[in-house]
Design an enzyme around this catalytic site. Structure first.
Site, PDB file in Angstrom:
ATOM      1  N   GLU A 255       0.890  -1.175   0.000  1.00 49.83           N
ATOM      2  CA  GLU A 255       0.000   0.000   0.000  1.00 49.83           C
ATOM      3  C   GLU A 255       0.916   1.210   0.000  1.00 49.83           C
ATOM      4  OE1 GLU A 255      -3.197  -0.012  -0.304  1.00 49.83           O
ATOM      5  OE2 GLU A 255      -3.642  -2.121   0.039  1.00 49.83           O
ATOM      6  N   CYS A 289      -2.445   9.125   2.607  1.00 49.81           N
ATOM      7  CA  CYS A 289      -2.164   8.677   1.237  1.00 49.81           C
ATOM      8  C   CYS A 289      -3.367   8.992   0.354  1.00 49.81           C
ATOM      9  CB  CYS A 289      -1.858   7.190   1.222  1.00 49.81           C
ATOM     10  SG  CYS A 289      -3.145   6.237   2.036  1.00 49.81           S
TER      11      CYS A 289
HETATM   12  P1  NAP Z   1       8.119   5.329   4.658  1.00 45.56           P
HETATM   13  O1  NAP Z   1       9.246   6.263   4.892  1.00 45.56           O
HETATM   14  O2  NAP Z   1       8.125   4.528   3.421  1.00 45.56           O
HETATM   15  O3  NAP Z   1       8.056   4.385   5.940  1.00 45.56           O
HETATM   16  C1  NAP Z   1       7.076   3.393   6.080  1.00 45.56           C
HETATM   17  C2  NAP Z   1       7.601   2.294   6.968  1.00 45.56           C
HETATM   18  O4  NAP Z   1       8.719   1.684   6.323  1.00 45.56           O
HETATM   19  C3  NAP Z   1       8.116   2.782   8.320  1.00 45.56           C
HETATM   20  O5  NAP Z   1       7.827   1.802   9.278  1.00 45.56           O
HETATM   21  C4  NAP Z   1       9.610   2.898   8.088  1.00 45.56           C
HETATM   22  O6  NAP Z   1      10.383   2.815   9.263  1.00 45.56           O
HETATM   23  C5  NAP Z   1       9.835   1.693   7.218  1.00 45.56           C
HETATM   24  N1  NAP Z   1      11.071   1.766   6.449  1.00 45.56           N
HETATM   25  C6  NAP Z   1      11.779   2.851   6.067  1.00 45.56           C
HETATM   26  N2  NAP Z   1      12.873   2.474   5.384  1.00 45.56           N
HETATM   27  C7  NAP Z   1      12.859   1.127   5.339  1.00 45.56           C
HETATM   28  C8  NAP Z   1      13.724   0.144   4.783  1.00 45.56           C
HETATM   29  N3  NAP Z   1      14.836   0.465   4.134  1.00 45.56           N
HETATM   30  N4  NAP Z   1      13.392  -1.165   4.917  1.00 45.56           N
HETATM   31  C9  NAP Z   1      12.272  -1.517   5.586  1.00 45.56           C
HETATM   32  N5  NAP Z   1      11.422  -0.635   6.139  1.00 45.56           N
HETATM   33  C10 NAP Z   1      11.709   0.672   6.007  1.00 45.56           C
HETATM   34  O7  NAP Z   1       6.718   6.088   4.683  1.00 45.56           O
HETATM   35  P2  NAP Z   1       6.183   7.116   5.758  1.00 45.56           P
HETATM   36  O8  NAP Z   1       6.872   8.422   5.510  1.00 45.56           O
HETATM   37  O9  NAP Z   1       6.217   6.526   7.113  1.00 45.56           O
HETATM   38  O10 NAP Z   1       4.633   7.211   5.367  1.00 45.56           O
HETATM   39  C11 NAP Z   1       4.176   8.051   4.392  1.00 45.56           C
HETATM   40  C12 NAP Z   1       3.983   7.321   3.070  1.00 45.56           C
HETATM   41  O11 NAP Z   1       3.128   6.212   3.271  1.00 45.56           O
HETATM   42  C13 NAP Z   1       3.293   8.185   2.035  1.00 45.56           C
HETATM   43  O12 NAP Z   1       3.898   7.981   0.787  1.00 45.56           O
HETATM   44  C14 NAP Z   1       1.868   7.651   2.040  1.00 45.56           C
HETATM   45  O13 NAP Z   1       1.163   7.869   0.840  1.00 45.56           O
HETATM   46  C15 NAP Z   1       2.096   6.210   2.295  1.00 45.56           C
HETATM   47  N6  NAP Z   1       0.867   5.593   2.830  1.00 45.56           N
HETATM   48  C16 NAP Z   1       0.175   4.766   2.014  1.00 45.56           C
HETATM   49  C17 NAP Z   1      -1.009   4.208   2.473  1.00 45.56           C
HETATM   50  C18 NAP Z   1      -1.822   3.279   1.603  1.00 45.56           C
HETATM   51  O14 NAP Z   1      -2.678   2.593   2.132  1.00 45.56           O
HETATM   52  N7  NAP Z   1      -1.578   3.239   0.296  1.00 45.56           N
HETATM   53  C19 NAP Z   1      -1.479   4.481   3.767  1.00 45.56           C
HETATM   54  C20 NAP Z   1      -0.728   5.334   4.572  1.00 45.56           C
HETATM   55  C21 NAP Z   1       0.459   5.889   4.090  1.00 45.56           C
HETATM   56  P3  NAP Z   1      10.917   4.187   9.941  1.00 45.56           P
HETATM   57  O15 NAP Z   1       9.723   4.867  10.453  1.00 45.56           O
HETATM   58  O16 NAP Z   1      11.846   3.756  11.000  1.00 45.56           O
HETATM   59  O17 NAP Z   1      11.602   4.967   8.849  1.00 45.56           O
END
Ligand code: NAP
Length: 481
Positions: A255, A289
């Site tokens: 997602e 999102c």
């Molecule tokens: P993110 O930076 O991609 O982080 C998401 C999760 O991934 C966090 O738990 C993060 O941990 C972890 N993560 C980061 N780097 C990683 C790696 N190299 N390997 C494994 N895991 C890793 O996203 P975010 O900034 O938290 O959230 C915002 C994004 O999520 C936006 O793009 C939004 O559109 C999207 N989103 C999508 C949906 C949907 O249902 N489509 C719903 C909500 C949000 P850390 O926190 O420790 O970095």
């Protein structure tokens, strides 16, 4: 270790094999509204994460073998406990994420709803029985739990993204290792404790919080005892994880990010469109999102829409979410706020007219809502997922042109259409390249509906009848006639 006053039943350790344990390291959780530290939580190492996998793998056979009715009842009881303590959940969301109180309560309710919905779905996993077309055998299909599920969630919906994964995984008979976002771990720990309190067996739900998501996740995904990954977060991190899961041909659901267009068609009811836009854009301060990211307004209604939207935005009171009278809380961090202000600077350099519509407190990660007019399709605010209270407005003339502009993105999560009548709205919606379309509404998220995106917004669906299948393997038995 809690530093501020947190709700009762808020653990701060790692949950491994049914026990809250200390990690070698600790990491701070900040309140973005005050910048003070709320708590220190465990900073899991790779070894801690693999211990969680060991616990989940050990718990899997028994949980998978539990009658579906029993799994359903555990989830139902968790729904009831969470609902009874909804304000505690909302308080934690506000404290660590910063959002407004009403948004946090809405999220807590939505999160609990996944527990209820999947308690109902646990007992409705259907198989199949039919004759092969050649008449030589019977085709029986059934579904079995995938195994150990690794769940990674983002900071913007710390409760709902956790239950949207935990509930279907548990309903399907999987055991889980949950890794919440570093910025917002407390809500997920609280939810895990709700599940523990209602009797989820030891090892069935494990939670690791960590400052090293990369190495920890790489080790978990390389472990042959892990069967599936469910990720919610940004598209770049999703792609990185897909490359890792490819090494083991691991099933994964993704997602990912969005860039939602909001279309106001010729003849639309402008007041209804503004009311819808306020929800689609301002819920969660724009950090969703599903947030409407770019507005395309027909020239015939542009003036009325712009002035009405500006007036509505100017009434928003910005301040700490813990004060229930505020409409718009803090961004999750100062970095996140600064990222958005730098996008606004670029928008102004590109010729957009940037106007703050309200005021925000100076201290803390606050940002007033901004309206940006004179925006060209293709400029910075139409290409980036802004994730904040920013409203860029593009004025257009022709319907085919607006459909082309709406689809002109690598993302395809959700779109919004306000038209003169439902028929026109549906006709336009069917031409939009997104997994979800809201017609004459500012919000359509529902635990009972399939949530997910097309293109680079994701793979798979969560919620609805579809969500449980992300955690099931389909098995085929061919029987001689
Ligand atoms: P993110 O930076 O991609 O982080 C998401 C999760 O991934 C966090 O738990 C993060 O941990 C972890 N993560 C980061 N780097 C990683 C790696 N190299 N390997 C494994 N895991 C890793 O996203 P975010 O900034 O938290 O959230 C915002 C994004 O999520 C936006 O793009 C939004 O559109 C999207 N989103 C999508 C949906 C949907 O249902 N489509 C719903 C909500 C949000 P850390 O926190 O420790 O970095």
């Amino acid at each position: 270790m809690a530093i501020a006053v947190l709700p009762e039943h808020t653990p701060t350790g790692l949950l491994i094999a049914g026990r809250w344990t200390d990690a070698t390291g600790q990491l701070p959780v900040q309140d973005p509204a005050t910048q003070r530290t709320l708590a220190m939580v465990g900073d899991a190492s790779v070894d801690d994460a693999l211990a969680a996998v060991t616990a989940a793998a050990a718990a899997f056979p028994a949980w998978a073998a539990r009658p579906a009715r029993e799994r359903a009842e555990v989830l139902r009881t968790a729904f009831e406990l969470m609902t009874a303590e909804l304000e505690d959940c909302a308080r934690l969301i506000v404290l660590e994420n910063g959002k407004a109180w009403n948004d946090a309560m809405a999220e807590a309710r939505y999160a609990a709803d996944f527990l209820r919905w999947f308690s109902e779905e646990a007992v409705r996993i259907e198989g199949g029985f039919r004759d092969a077309p050649a008449g030589d055998k019977t085709i029986i299909t059934d579904h079995r739990p995938a195994g150990v599920a690794y769940l990674i969630t983002p900071w913007n919906f710390p409760a709902a993204m956790a239950t949207r994964k935990l509930a279907p995984a548990l309903a399907a008979g999987c055991t889980t290792v949950l890794k919440p976002a570093e910025a917002t771990p407390l809500t997920a720990l609280w939810i895990a404790e709700v599940l523990r309190r209602v009797g989820v067996p030891d090892g069935t739900v494990n939670v690791i919080t960590t400052s090293q998501p990369g190495p920890v996740s790489e080790a978990v995904l390389a472990d042959p005892r892990v069967s599936t990954l469910s990720f919610t977060g940004s598209t770049p991190v999703g792609k990185l994880l897909l490359a890792q899961t490819a090494q083991r041909a691991l099933t994964s659901s993704m997602e990912l990010g969005g860039n939602a267009p909001f279309l106001v068609l010729e003849g639309a009811d402008v007041e209804a469109a503004i009311a819808g836009a306020m929800v689609a854009k301002m819920r969660n301060g724009g950090a969703a999102c599903t947030a409407a990211n770019r507005f395309y307004v027909h020239a015939s209604v542009a003036e009325a829409f712009n002035s009405g939207f500006r007036a509505a935005l100017s009434e928003l009171q910005v301040g700490p979410g813990i004060d229930r009278t505020n409409d718009l809380g803090a961004m999750v961090s100062l970095e996140e706020r600064d990222k958005i202000t730098s996008l606004l600077d670029t928008a102004a350099e590109e010729g957009g007219e940037v106007a703050a519509c309200s005021t925000a407190p100076e201290h803390g990660a606050f940002l007033a809502p901004h309206l940006v007019t004179g925006v060209e399709h293709g400029s910075v605010l139409t290409r980036h997922e802004v994730f904040g209270p920013v409203v860029p407005i593009v004025v257009y003339e022709a319907q085919d042109e607006v459909i082309r502009m709406a689809n002109d993105t690598e993302y395809g999560l959700i779109s919004y259409v306000f038209g003169p009548d439902p028929g026109t709205g549906i006709a336009v919606a069917r031409q939009l390249e997104s997994g979800m379309v809201a017609i004459d509404r500012g919000m359509i998220s529902d635990a009972a509906a399939p949530f997910g995106g097309m293109k680079e917004s994701g793979i798979g669906r969560e919620g609805g009848f579809h969500g449980i299948h992300e955690f099931l393997e389909t098995r085929y038995l061919g029987v001689s006639l």
